[in-house]
Design a protein around this motif. Structure first.
Motif, PDB file in Angstrom:
ATOM      1  N   PRO A   1       0.827  -1.217   0.000  1.00  0.00           N
ATOM      2  CA  PRO A   1       0.000   0.000   0.000  1.00  0.00           C
ATOM      3  C   PRO A   1       0.863   1.270   0.000  1.00  0.00           C
TER       4      PRO A   1
ATOM      5  N   ILE B   1      11.700   6.157   0.904  1.00  0.00           N
ATOM      6  CA  ILE B   1      11.956   6.499   2.309  1.00  0.00           C
ATOM      7  C   ILE B   1      12.463   5.278   3.065  1.00  0.00           C
TER       8      ILE B   1
ATOM      9  N   GLY C   1      10.343  -3.148   0.267  1.00  0.00           N
ATOM     10  CA  GLY C   1      10.831  -4.444  -0.176  1.00  0.00           C
ATOM     11  C   GLY C   1       9.862  -5.559   0.152  1.00  0.00           C
TER      12      GLY C   1
ATOM     13  N   GLU D   1       9.673   0.000  12.325  1.00  0.00           N
ATOM     14  CA  GLU D   1       9.640   0.296  10.886  1.00  0.00           C
ATOM     15  C   GLU D   1       8.652   1.446  10.642  1.00  0.00           C
TER      16      GLU D   1
END
Ligand code: FAD
Length: 337
Positions: free
Chosen positions: A115, A123, A127, A333
């Motif tokens: 998404p 940024i 992956g 993350e």
């Protein structure tokens, strides 16, 4: 340019948490970035928002949000083996994937169904399934939000790493990414190394591969793994996998013989953080409407009315317990705002 004040961001983040922004400027051109910055120069902070699929709003945002709505995809160059595609930052990532597939270009089909927007893709060097953006990104175009200066970043300039780039460190919040250019193969080279993909290809007894088939397979695998944000708020993996040195890994193995680890480069070992969180007792647990996804401990979810703060607190408790048990400090993350 559309401007909204005291605006709800609930529909602009995939955690679906409520947060209000002091000002949101809907950016359709580079000129809009300067115009918004000039108009609201008195606001002391800013944030560039794409699809909000890697962002947790912990609080209301007292400042200016640039909501990227810049659109356009085109082939800019081509030779016998490759084509170069320039894509504006406000395009949905999946639109770019679909465009490349319909033009018979290979390279990003394994990144299907991630998404978010194209502008956010450098940024964290998005992956999945053995492919990362860095494998095909030629350059990133951006403007300095404060000075208005345009800059083209080469692949090397972006300093890509595992879910990482220069834009998360010394250039954090400094640039508005206007677009990226990817270099894709005309030679139908597909990355089928990932175990899940191999298994699926065998199951289907595939004899001839295509970008569309690869994309369909990846999408099917992903649908079984990730909760759909429109049903259950989430931002994909909340934490990064953990990378530790081999000596520490061997020490941990004495206390936790079944700890999984995969050799990374330079004597480092990558440990699936989902395993650490599960062993720390958090998989499937919830605190109010903030919870750890029952099928995958790396994913935090909003069961309905969780606030950003509640999800953030849950994440901090997980970090604390994993550190306590394994001596590993988890890195997030997701971008906490
Ligand atoms: C179900 C699900 C599955 C996911 N799976 C994956 C996966 O497999 N692999 C993966 O890598 N990620 C995955 N993600 C995370 C997410 O999709 C990606 O990180 C995506 O690139 C975020 O895009 P966005 O536009 O939503 O970014 P946002 O959340 O809007 O922003 C993320 C960061 O990028 C910055 N940013 C956004 N646009 C710009 C711009 N134009 N200029 C400068 N800065 C900008 C923001 O300021 C913020 O720091 C997943 C998320 C979900 C919800």
């Amino acid at each position: 340019m559309r401007i909204e004040k005291n605006y709800s961001l609930k529909n602009y983040n995939t955690f679906n948490v409520e947060a209000r922004a002091e000002v949101v400027a809907f950016i359709e051109s580079v000129a809009d970035v300067f115009e918004a910055k000039k108009q609201f120069h008195n606001l002391n902070k800013h944030f560039v928002l794409g699809g909000g699929s890697n962002t947790l709003f912990k609080d209301n945002f007292e400042g200016l949000i640039f909501k990227n709505e810049m659109k356009g995809i085109k082939i800019t160059d081509s030779n016998q083996d490759y084509a170069w595609i320039e894509c504006s930052g406000g395009e949905e990532w999946q639109h770019l994937v679909d465009f490349t597939i319909s033009n018979n270009l290979a390279g990003i089909e394994n990144l299907s169904l991630i998404p978010g927007t194209v502008g956010a893709s450098p940024i964290q060097n998005i992956g999945a399934y053995g492919t990362e953006l860095k494998d095909c990104l030629d350059f990133t175009d951006a403007v300095d939000i404060t000075t208005g200066e345009y800059r083209r970043f080469s692949n090397k300039d972006c300093q890509f790493g595992y879910r990482d780039s220069v834009f998360k460190h010394e250039l954090k919040d400094k640039y508005f990414i206007t677009g990226v250019t990817v270099k894709l193969s005309k030679n139908k080279k597909y990355n089928t190394e990932y175990a899940d993909i191999k298994r699926k290809l065998q199951e289907l007894e595939v004899t001839e591969l295509s970008g569309k088939l690869m994309s369909d397979i990846v999408s099917e695998i992903r649908r079984t793994k990730f909760p759909d944000p429109s049903v259950l708020g989430n931002c994909g993996s909340f934490f990064k996998n953990s990378i530790i040195d081999v000596a520490f890994f061997n020490k941990l193995k004495l206390s936790f013989p079944d700890i999984p680890g995969y050799s990374d480069c330079d004597g480092l070992v990558k440990i699936p953080t989902g395993w650490l969180i599960e062993k720390a007792g958090w998989k499937g647990r919830r605190s109010g409407d903030a919870g750890v996804y029952e099928k995958h401990a790396l994913i935090l979810v909003n069961y309905g009315t969780a606030t950003g703060k509640e999800i953030y607190c849950l994440s901090e408790n997980i970090v604390h317990d994993v550190e306590d048990k394994f001596g590993i400090h988890l890195e997030k993350e997701a971008n906490i705002v």
